[in-house]
Motif scaffolding. Structure first.
Motif, short mmCIF file in Angstrom:
data_model
loop_
_atom_site.label_atom_id
_atom_site.label_comp_id
_atom_site.label_asym_id
_atom_site.label_seq_id
_atom_site.Cartn_x
_atom_site.Cartn_y
_atom_site.Cartn_z
N LYS A 144 0.84 -1.20 0.00
CA LYS A 144 0.00 0.00 0.00
C LYS A 144 0.88 1.24 0.00
N LYS A 145 0.42 2.29 -0.70
CA LYS A 145 1.15 3.56 -0.80
C LYS A 145 0.21 4.70 -0.42
N THR A 146 0.66 5.54 0.54
CA THR A 146 -0.14 6.66 1.03
C THR A 146 0.74 7.88 1.22
N SER A 147 0.22 9.05 0.91
CA SER A 147 0.98 10.29 1.09
C SER A 147 1.32 10.51 2.57
N LEU A 148 2.54 11.00 2.84
CA LEU A 148 2.96 11.27 4.22
C LEU A 148 2.08 12.34 4.86
N GLU A 149 1.43 13.16 4.04
CA GLU A 149 0.56 14.21 4.57
C GLU A 149 -0.53 13.62 5.46
N HIS A 150 -0.96 12.39 5.19
CA HIS A 150 -2.00 11.75 5.99
C HIS A 150 -1.49 11.36 7.37
N TYR A 151 -0.16 11.39 7.56
CA TYR A 151 0.43 11.00 8.85
C TYR A 151 1.15 12.17 9.52
N SER A 152 0.82 13.41 9.11
CA SER A 152 1.56 14.58 9.60
C SER A 152 0.89 15.27 10.78
N ARG A 153 -0.24 14.71 11.27
CA ARG A 153 -0.93 15.32 12.41
C ARG A 153 -0.99 14.32 13.56
N PRO A 154 -0.01 14.37 14.45
CA PRO A 154 0.08 13.38 15.54
C PRO A 154 -1.17 13.39 16.42
N ARG A 155 -1.57 12.19 16.84
CA ARG A 155 -2.68 12.03 17.77
C ARG A 155 -2.26 11.11 18.91
N LYS A 156 -2.78 11.42 20.08
CA LYS A 156 -2.36 10.69 21.28
C LYS A 156 -2.60 9.19 21.16
N TYR A 157 -3.73 8.83 20.61
CA TYR A 157 -4.09 7.41 20.53
C TYR A 157 -3.80 6.79 19.16
N GLY A 158 -3.00 7.47 18.33
CA GLY A 158 -2.63 6.93 17.05
C GLY A 158 -3.74 7.02 16.02
N ILE A 159 -3.44 6.57 14.79
CA ILE A 159 -4.42 6.57 13.71
C ILE A 159 -4.32 5.25 12.94
N ASN A 160 -5.33 4.96 12.13
CA ASN A 160 -5.27 3.78 11.27
C ASN A 160 -4.40 4.08 10.07
N ALA A 161 -3.39 3.23 9.84
CA ALA A 161 -2.49 3.41 8.70
C ALA A 161 -2.89 2.55 7.52
N ILE A 162 -3.45 1.36 7.79
CA ILE A 162 -3.83 0.42 6.74
C ILE A 162 -4.88 -0.53 7.29
N ILE A 163 -5.79 -0.94 6.43
CA ILE A 163 -6.78 -1.94 6.83
C ILE A 163 -6.16 -3.32 6.64
N ILE A 164 -5.99 -4.05 7.75
CA ILE A 164 -5.36 -5.37 7.70
C ILE A 164 -6.43 -6.44 7.54
N ARG A 165 -6.23 -7.33 6.53
CA ARG A 165 -7.16 -8.41 6.31
C ARG A 165 -6.94 -9.54 7.33
N LYS A 166 -7.93 -10.39 7.49
CA LYS A 166 -7.87 -11.46 8.48
C LYS A 166 -6.71 -12.41 8.19
N GLY A 167 -5.96 -12.72 9.23
CA GLY A 167 -4.83 -13.64 9.10
C GLY A 167 -3.56 -12.98 8.61
N ASP A 168 -3.59 -11.67 8.40
CA ASP A 168 -2.42 -10.95 7.91
C ASP A 168 -1.95 -9.95 8.98
N SER A 169 -0.78 -9.37 8.77
CA SER A 169 -0.27 -8.35 9.68
C SER A 169 0.72 -7.46 8.94
N LEU A 170 0.81 -6.20 9.39
CA LEU A 170 1.74 -5.27 8.77
C LEU A 170 3.17 -5.66 9.13
N LEU A 171 4.06 -5.66 8.12
CA LEU A 171 5.43 -6.10 8.35
C LEU A 171 6.45 -4.97 8.21
N GLU A 172 6.35 -4.18 7.18
CA GLU A 172 7.39 -3.22 6.85
C GLU A 172 6.77 -1.93 6.33
N ALA A 173 7.49 -0.82 6.53
CA ALA A 173 7.06 0.48 6.00
C ALA A 173 8.29 1.28 5.60
#
Length: 816
Positions: free
Chosen positions: A625-654
């Motif tokens: 998946k590819k997303t503009s860094l602008e979507h991650y430029s506003r820090p939030r205390k409890y974090g944000i969703n970066a990617i929708i993970i499908r069942k049985g999968d997990s995020l590995l690298e960025a």
């Protein structure tokens, strides 16, 4: 009760209100606030007038301070002698007033707030500039008022030629209000007043600022930032940041911070004592010694630093925690017609100019009266001097002065004053030469009389006189600005207090994170056993290793697809052998989630930077998946969703890219795919991505790298049993995403599965960490370049049941 007296009942509440109002107004008008016209409080005015009455001008000898205090107390100021002497002392201190009004001889204190000598030991006289404040006072230029016992008169205001409130400022605490007016440079102030006069009193505050740049403090220093100055000039209220003037030196091989000028009203010895306490508390670890080398020639404080200490970081800490940076809270309140008023810079100038108009009108009227009186006398002289013989004969025949006076009045038709003046003439005045002098004086006085009348009639002529007198003052007393202005100044932020050094970030399998100075890691040759890196539990091992700098942002991506923000300096510091701190104690991480990927970024508040960069992510199932860094430029205390993970999968690298990289994704089976990043369309945060590499059976993605389109480097692969090799990137052909990939390592039981891929060059170093916590650093140049399908060589010796946990590359210029 005495006979004849009676009691009157009053409400105590009303009496308290009335008495307190009377008291507060007395403090406001008679003690705490300066008059806007001469910039003086009553005690200052009385001290100067008392010295003037004693004849203590700048050209005359000094007299004991006690003599002046006694004069002021006995005639004008019915208060304690301490209040009068302390006022005199401050008026003589060069570090208290920008333009001192009293010339003191003896001990008048110091910047360390040492007390002055007793008044019986010190001597004083007026400074030349303070004489300008009393000039023309004998010409009826100001209203006089009775003193406290109605036995003498004192001026209610001084006919000052200098804008004292602007150039020396004032401070005082009244009842329910306070004033704090900064001093300004005389030359700049006079230029502004002259420009105000030339503009016909229409000069705006913004135009005044072109002349008066900012306050000018007697101790120099630096005004850090300009917003507070502008607010003070526009509204009469503002917060000005003051900093000490410093420079760096090297003394006997040690770096030093040297203070040359202190902020206004800072106690030098107290500031040094405070710094010593901070050193003991561990907030100033980099300071080795403090030396006060100040003398009569000037101020000099030397901070000797420890070896390898960063002078800039320590200087920012000194500004943050000590009085080397302080604040001057401007509150411009002064008495206008006896009432306290908030004033801006234009109001101060306007009131001074109006006062000068009033003084010139009064002075001109006084001069005109004297001139007319003298003309009247000279007119009588001229009448009589033309009939000298008759005048002499008439005086000779008179029996008394009174009779002579009356006969002269009747004979020549002159006034009584003219007649008396004729009788007072000396014989030498009867000579022809003296008669010519009288005629010349009469003509001169006639021209002066016409000039005085013009001054009283023409406003423009009075403004021209004010301007010329100010220019004379400027010529006599102008000097250079002492306080510098740093327009780019800003508040000290946390990153200013932390050195931007290179650090090693480590994240363990169990979720412990720490940062360690890069200098703690030493370089070894290939095949070594490594240094002790950290003490970890048997069930834990170090999974991620990252080289960063303290001021960078770290984006943490979890296996469930959430993103969190951290500044690197917010990560707890630990030694090589420390375990670190649990990530869930630093960020709001769910108990069933863990950090799997990280990205180091630059300034995420820079709009251009975030628009030009992208975050490319990959999951264990090969989804990219590819997303503009602008979507991650506003820090939030409890974090944000970066990617929708499908069942049985997990995020590995960025990875962070610029949008035109080439992506290489590797499986643990030893296969790798290469395709252009442009094959992946940018999507928002709430999307799942597309297939990057086809994985079957139990094959899982173990890593991803992103390289520039024309990169000519090499690909480094490492297996879990410690085997690795380098191969040329050009050996991996460019394909479309979603394919099976090609072989990159010959996987056997001896090598174990593929565990890491890195893009490297000859200049890189390799940092390898075992699951047991042992680390080793080797140069990439020690690893041979081999074919794409070979097994590789042993990089690190492993004990039984040990394996490689993670691999990171380190650039030599950063490490060495």
């Amino acid at each position: 009760m005495i006979e004849g007296e009676k009691l009157i009942s009053i409400n105590i509440e009303d009496e308290m209100k009335s008495s307190y109002i009377d008291y507060s107004m007395s403090v406001i008008v008679s003690r705490a606030l300066p008059d806007v016209r001469d910039g003086l409080k009553p005690v200052h005015r009385r001290v100067l007038y008392g010295m003037y009455q004693l004849g203590l001008l700048s050209k005359n000898p000094y007299k004991k301070s006690a003599r002046v205090v006694g004069e002021v107390l006995g005639k004008y100021h019915p208060h304690g002698d301490v209040s009068v002497y302390e006022t005199m002392v401050r008026m003589a201190q060069k570090w208290s007033l920008r333009y001192p009004l009293i010339d003191g001889q003896g001990n008048f204190g110091s910047l360390d707030s040492d007390p002055p000598a007793a008044m019986r030991y010190t001597e004083v006289r007026m400074e030349k500039i303070s004489e300008e404040m009393l000039l023309d006072i004998q010409k009826g230029t100001v209203e006089m008022q009775l003193n406290f016992d109605d036995s003498l008169e004192e001026p209610s205001i001084l006919p000052t030629r200098i804008p004292n409130l602007l150039i020396n400022g004032s401070s005082g605490i009244a009842v329910g209000m306070a004033t704090n007016i900064p001093p300004h440079n005389l030359k700049e102030t006079i230029q502004a007043i002259c420009a105000y006069i030339e503009s016909d009193n229409t000069l705006s505050v913004e135009e005044i600022i072109k002349y008066i740049k900012a306050p000018d403090f007697p101790t120099g220093g630096i005004i850090y930032g300009y917003d507070g100055v502008k607010n003070a000039f526009h509204t009469g209220r503002g917060r000005i940041v003051l900093r000490a003037k410093v420079h760096f030196e090297e003394i006997q091989g040690r770096k030093c911070i040297v203070v040359d000028e202190m902020p206004y009203q800072v106690n030098k010895s107290d500031m040094i004592s405070k710094t010593v306490e901070l050193i003991k508390e561990g907030k100033m670890d980099g300071i080795y010694q403090i030396r006060d080398e100040s003398d009569r020639k000037g101020l000099r404080i030397v901070y000797i630093l420890k070896q390898n200490a960063n002078p800039n970081v320590l200087l920012n800490k000194l500004f943050q925690y000590t009085s080397l940076q302080t604040y001057f809270n401007v509150n411009t309140i002064a008495l206008v017609n006896g009432k306290p008023v908030q004033l801006n810079i234009k109001d101060l100038i306007q009131n001074f100019v109006d006062h000068r108009h009033d003084v010139i009108i009064r002075r001109t009227k006084y001069e005109l009266t004297r001139c007319q009186h003298r003309l009247h006398i000279l007119k009588g002289f001229l009448k009589i001097l033309n009939h000298l013989d008759t005048m002499i004969q008439l005086i000779k025949e008179s029996k008394s002065r009174h009779e002579a006076c009356e006969r002269l009045i009747r004979k020549f038709n002159i006034s009584e004053n003219q007649s008396k003046s004729v009788l007072d003439l000396r014989l030498q005045s009867l000579t022809s030469l003296e008669r010519e002098k009288i005629q010349k004086e009469y003509r001169d006085l006639e021209s002066k009389r016409e000039f005085y009348k013009k001054v009283l009639d023409q406003y423009s002529l009075r403004t021209e006189i004010i301007k010329q007198e100010l220019l004379e003052i400027n010529k006599k007393y102008q000097d250079s600005r002492r306080t510098q202005i740093d327009h780019s100044g800003r508040e000290v932020h946390m990153e200013d207090l932390i050195e931007n050094e290179q650090v090693v970030l480590t994240i363990s399998h169990a979720g412990y994170i720490k940062r360690t100075s890069l200098s703690e890691y030493k370089r070894q040759g290939r095949g070594g056993i490594g240094n002790r890196g950290a003490t970890a539990k048997e069930s834990d091992f170090f999974k991620h290793l990252l080289i960063a700098t303290n001021h960078q942002h770290l984006l943490l991506f979890t296996e469930k697809g959430k993103c969190f923000w951290l500044r690197v300096y917010d990560i707890p510091e630990g030694s090589k052998i420390s375990r670190g701190r649990a990530i869930q104690n630093i960020i709001n991480l769910q108990t069933d989630d863990r950090v799997n990927a990280y990205i180091l970024t630059g300034d995420i508040s820079d709009k251009k930077y975030v628009k030009d960069h992208y975050v490319v992510m990959v999951t264990q199932k090969g989804v990219i998946k590819k997303t503009s860094l602008e979507h991650y430029s506003r820090p939030r205390k409890y974090g944000i969703n970066a990617i929708i993970i499908r069942k049985g999968d997990s995020l590995l690298e960025a990875f962070l890219t610029k949008g035109n990289s080439q992506v290489l994704i590797a499986l643990n089976s030893g296969r790798i795919i290469r395709f252009s990043e442009k094959k992946v369309r940018p999507t928002g945060r709430n999307s799942s991505g597309v297939i990057g590499i086809s994985s079957k059976n139990e094959n899982m993605v173990i890593g991803m790298i992103c390289v520039e389109e024309k990169c000519q480097g090499q690909l480094l692969v490492v297996s879990e049993k410690g085997f690795g090799k380098r191969s040329q990137l050009k050996d991996y052909r460019l394909t479309n995403r979603g394919g099976k990939g090609i072989k990159t390592l010959n996987i056997t039981k001896k090598t174990g599965n593929l565990i890491s891929i890195k893009s490297v060059t000859e200049q890189d170093d390799l940092m390898i960490i075992k699951k047991s916590g042992i680390m080793i650093r080797i140069p990439v140049s020690d690893i041979r370049i081999m074919g794409r399908t070979t097994q590789g060589v042993r990089l690190i010796n492993l004990k039984e049941k040990d394996a490689i946990a993670d691999v990171a590359k380190v650039y030599k210029p950063i490490m060495d």
